[in-house]
Design a protein around this motif. Structure first.
Motif, PDB file in Angstrom:
ATOM      1  N   LEU A   1       0.831  -1.210   0.000  1.00 10.62           N
ATOM      2  CA  LEU A   1       0.000   0.000   0.000  1.00 10.62           C
ATOM      3  C   LEU A   1       0.864   1.257   0.000  1.00 10.62           C
ATOM      4  CD1 LEU A   1      -2.867  -0.863   2.498  1.00 10.62           C
ATOM      5  CD2 LEU A   1      -3.198   0.078   0.212  1.00 10.62           C
ATOM      6  N   ARG A  42      -2.875   5.672   1.602  1.00 13.67           N
ATOM      7  CA  ARG A  42      -3.707   4.559   2.051  1.00 13.67           C
ATOM      8  C   ARG A  42      -4.788   5.085   2.988  1.00 13.67           C
ATOM      9  NH1 ARG A  42      -0.430   1.159   6.710  1.00 13.67           N
ATOM     10  NH2 ARG A  42      -0.142   2.916   8.149  1.00 13.67           N
ATOM     11  N   ALA A  46      -6.632   0.785  -0.801  1.00 15.24           N
ATOM     12  CA  ALA A  46      -5.888   1.634  -1.730  1.00 15.24           C
ATOM     13  C   ALA A  46      -6.771   2.788  -2.193  1.00 15.24           C
ATOM     14  CB  ALA A  46      -5.439   0.806  -2.932  1.00 15.24           C
ATOM     15  N   TYR A  59      -0.819   1.717  -4.785  1.00 21.95           N
ATOM     16  CA  TYR A  59       0.237   0.798  -4.347  1.00 21.95           C
ATOM     17  C   TYR A  59       1.597   1.361  -4.753  1.00 21.95           C
ATOM     18  CZ  TYR A  59      -3.609  -2.548  -3.881  1.00 21.95           C
ATOM     19  OH  TYR A  59      -4.774  -3.170  -3.533  1.00 21.95           O
ATOM     20  N   THR A  84      -0.793  -4.264   3.171  1.00 25.97           N
ATOM     21  CA  THR A  84      -1.469  -4.475   1.896  1.00 25.97           C
ATOM     22  C   THR A  84      -2.966  -4.591   2.133  1.00 25.97           C
ATOM     23  OG1 THR A  84      -1.380  -5.731  -0.187  1.00 25.97           O
ATOM     24  CG2 THR A  84      -1.326  -7.008   1.850  1.00 25.97           C
ATOM     25  N   THR A  85      -3.728  -4.832   1.056  1.00 22.34           N
ATOM     26  CA  THR A  85      -5.193  -4.875   1.154  1.00 22.34           C
ATOM     27  C   THR A  85      -5.691  -6.311   1.111  1.00 22.34           C
ATOM     28  OG1 THR A  85      -5.421  -4.723  -1.250  1.00 22.34           O
ATOM     29  CG2 THR A  85      -5.394  -2.652  -0.014  1.00 22.34           C
TER      30      THR A  85
END
Length: 497
Positions: A385, A390, A414, A425, A478-479
């Protein structure tokens, strides 16, 4: 090749008129393609400023001369970071491109050269791994793969396809006259203190030749293992396996998951001048000082298996095989490890335990696998991210359940900003799982145990790929979507447990 002081004709003029200047002393020595019109000699006489000595050569010999004289130019005017930065904005360069006919009429390749320079410079700025030049009937599309995802960056008139492709082929020292078969070549680029290799692949297609350029940063070959982003437990297992005197270390994962980078990091750690380290690869991606690297060439029978046999006669201590694709290569790798060699290689499987099944299915006897395997490591790359944009949100019930968190826990999604090119990202990091083949696992392999039983036992003490990816989600790295994108099969299995 002509000396730096030799007058050089514009590439477009030389190619279209079939004339090149070889050298100049008291007279200018010129090669002319068979069938070429002599009218162009007047311009050559003006450029050279000397009387001409003309030699007629065949079309194939002329093409070779053209590649020798112009192929070494590489990125003309872009041998340093400063000049690449001056390459200009892609869109403004496209607007400045004249009509295709004008490019040849003016005998000036500068617009096409500037465009290629700008595309390569832009790809380096974006951190792209690949550049795709794709001709369609509706136009020429240029896309770049950034953080594992393709994105269109430019759309050009279809008429520019042969000009752009021909110039790339000359830079990569490919046969510009051959458009019917695929070709592979390389371009070397210096950017300030960094050296990049650009691997070029061409493929004939309905609307023209497609070109894919893979950008290889030589600095990646010298990464230390600590820079790979492995969790401490996985890193410790990897180090321990590399310290073994013999055996097989396997890295698994799909194309583009960083397997080669991981193996190169391992080789760099072993490369202390006390070992003979040899590799057989397809192709050799990065040159490593102190390591003997050989490239597969199936056209002449140089397969992985044939190369591995030859490598084993070179008194190696450590052998890296780019990929185990068939039973012959697998069996030779096993025999090499049994005779005191440390063998590093890759296999295309979804997870680490799956590599055992793949090798058994190839026909390698289970008792041999049990004796030789030391470590199997699976890996993926997830997009990180962007820290600048973010956005925090409360996890709903479905998202929370998928990553093993309580509903309402803060996770991030994101958004997109100028820093990350509006993707949300910025960069990637590795997701790993490792199976150390200890006595318990060794006995299960020898007994031909089911893959699920081996996985349950091997991964009981450490996270699998899906669990490692979910941990990144929980940490805000991260997602949820990204974790599922790279570990979909494993994540779905874990979610249903």
């Amino acid at each position: 090749m002509a000396s730096p002081s030799t007058p050089v004709l514009a590439y477009g003029f030389a190619k279209s008129r079939g004339i090149v200047i070889l050298s100049v002393d008291e007279i200018a020595h010129v090669a002319m393609r068979e069938g070429a019109e002599p009218a162009g000699l007047a311009e050559v006489r003006r450029v050279a400023g000397k009387p001409l000595a003309v030699e007629r050569i065949s079309a194939s010999a002329f093409d070779r001369k053209l590649q020798e004289l112009y192929g070494g130019e590489g990125l003309v005017g872009a041998t340093g970071a400063e000049s690449l930065e001056k390459a200009g904005d892609l869109n403004s360069l496209v607007e400045d491109l004249p009509a295709a006919a004008d490019l040849l009429d003016t005998q000036d390749d500068a617009p096409i050269i500037r465009l290629i320079n700008a595309v390569l410079a832009d790809s380096v700025r974006r951190g792209a791994s690949d550049i795709h030049i794709e001709p369609f009937e509706s136009g020429l599309v240029i896309r770049m793969r950034v953080d594992g995802v393709l994105k269109e960056v430019l759309r050009l008139p279809q008429r520019l396809t042969p000009l752009l492709v021909s110039r790339v082929k000359v830079m990569a020292r490919l046969d510009i006259a051959e458009k019917r078969i695929p070709q592979d070549g390389r371009i070397s680029v210096a950017l300030g203190g960094r050296t990049l290799d650009v691997r070029v692949s061409t493929l004939p297609a309905r609307a023209g030749e497609r070109v894919v350029m893979r950008i290889l940063d030589r600095e990646q070959a010298n990464l230390a293992m600590e820079q790979l982003g492995m969790p401490p437990g996985v890193l410790a297992l990897f180090r321990a396996a590399l310290n073994e005197p013999n055996g097989i270390i396997l890295v698994t994962g799909p194309t583009g998951s960083g397997k080669t980078t991981t193996l190169y990091a391992g080789l760099s750690a072993l490369n202390d001048q006390t070992r003979n380290i040899l590799t057989i690869e397809d192709p050799v991606e990065y040159a490593i000082d102190g390591v003997g690297q050989t490239q597969v060439n199936t056209k002449v029978g140089m397969t992985f298996a044939a190369g591995l046999r030859a490598v084993l006669r070179q008194d190696p201590d450590v052998v890296m095989v780019g990929e185990i694709r068939d039973v012959e290569t697998a069996r030779i790798a096993v025999q090499a490890s049994l005779t005191g060699h440390l063998v590093l290689s890759t296999v295309h499987t979804n997870d680490a335990p799956g590599a055992i099944t793949r090798l058994r299915d190839m026909g390698v006897e289970p008792f041999l696998l049990a004796s030789t395997l030391r470590l199997i490591m699976a890996q993926r790359l997830v997009r990180r991210l962007c820290p600048h944009c973010r956005q925090a949100e409360k996890a709903d019930e479905a998202a929370a359940r998928s990553v093993g968190l309580a509903p309402g826990t803060t996770i991030y999604r994101a958004k997109g900003c100028a820093e990350c090119g509006n993707t949300g990202y910025l960069g990637r990091l590795g997701v790993y799982e490792a199976v150390r083949v200890d006595e318990k696992i060794r006995k299960m392999i020898a007994d031909n145990a089911d893959e699920a039983l081996i996985a349950a036992s091997a991964l009981a003490v450490g996270p699998n790929l899906a669990a490692a990816a979910r941990a990144y989600v929980a940490e805000g790295i991260t997602t949820v979507e990204e974790a599922f994108r790279v570990t979909r099969q494993e994540a779905e299995t874990a979610a249903n447990v």
